[in-house]
Design a protein around this motif. Sequence first.
Motif, PDB file in Angstrom:
ATOM      1  N   LYS A   1       0.837  -1.207   0.000  1.00  0.00           N
ATOM      2  CA  LYS A   1       0.000   0.000   0.000  1.00  0.00           C
ATOM      3  C   LYS A   1       0.866   1.249   0.000  1.00  0.00           C
ATOM      4  O   LYS A   1       1.847   1.343   0.735  1.00  0.00           O
ATOM      5  CB  LYS A   1      -0.915   0.022   1.222  1.00  0.00           C
TER       6      LYS A   1
ATOM      7  N   PHE B   1      -4.664   6.562  -2.627  1.00  0.00           N
ATOM      8  CA  PHE B   1      -4.169   5.260  -2.187  1.00  0.00           C
ATOM      9  C   PHE B   1      -3.875   4.409  -3.415  1.00  0.00           C
ATOM     10  O   PHE B   1      -4.614   4.464  -4.398  1.00  0.00           O
ATOM     11  CB  PHE B   1      -5.214   4.516  -1.346  1.00  0.00           C
TER      12      PHE B   1
ATOM     13  N   PHE C   1      -2.556   0.237  -4.419  1.00  0.00           N
ATOM     14  CA  PHE C   1      -2.255  -1.113  -3.969  1.00  0.00           C
ATOM     15  C   PHE C   1      -1.578  -1.855  -5.114  1.00  0.00           C
ATOM     16  O   PHE C   1      -2.114  -1.917  -6.224  1.00  0.00           O
ATOM     17  CB  PHE C   1      -3.524  -1.840  -3.537  1.00  0.00           C
TER      18      PHE C   1
END
Length: 255
Positions: free
Chosen positions: A3, A98, A100
């Motif tokens: 992350k 964010f 990932f």
Amino acid sequence: MIKKSEFHKSYNGHEDQLDYFIEHFDEIGTPFGNQDRNSLKLFELNNKTLNVKSFRVPNIFNQIAYRFFRKSKAERSFEYANKLKQLDIGTPQPIAYFEFTTALLFKKSFYISEQVNCDLTYRELTTDLNYPDYETILRAFTRFTFDLHEKGVHFLDHSPGNTLILKEVNDYKFYLVDLNRMEFKQLDFESRVKNFSKLTTHKSIVEIMSNEYAKCLGESYDKVFDLMWKETLAFQEKYHRKRRLKKKLKFWKRA
């Protein structure tokens, strides 16, 4: 899963709550707007409504590109929103992004901003030519676009749904959304005028925008209109050509 995230300084202290929204995005939040390409949901935090955009997982080629060579749509949206704010250009307040990834591939990404509840978008001006105060809004939007260009902002997705419009007492405010495709550079005359090409199919709208933009630039109306209408027609031809090709490809796949 690896992350990566970055938060706007105004949301220091709220990182855990924002993390929670992202981790539980599929189970909580209120769906908002068009969900065809990406997912949008609204969340409440400290009496503010947050808009969380979940970008779909890109194709395998872009999973590699975003993992190693290019900034993601989420990171660019956050970065560009902050640049627009610095330039005093309207856009919803950026909050965080964010990403990932795995060791080799890029997967999910999210962009969070404060929700702006607008009165209309530019799209309404193209579907209702009798909208109240129609020409006034259209001319104000044209001056807003001129301000973008003067400040060296080339918004590559300058299309009908990507400008939110708020009515104030004696004026209108404009907010750009879907920010991941932008350039920051000085724009020449052709680049400026071509930037209007995705906005409408209506010649009458192009005439009004050309008239107002010519005043802003100090150029002749005919020079601005001729190029703006030419670029509008060229974009429409390209758009419909791509749609025809997609239909043919779908037909061939079914055959």
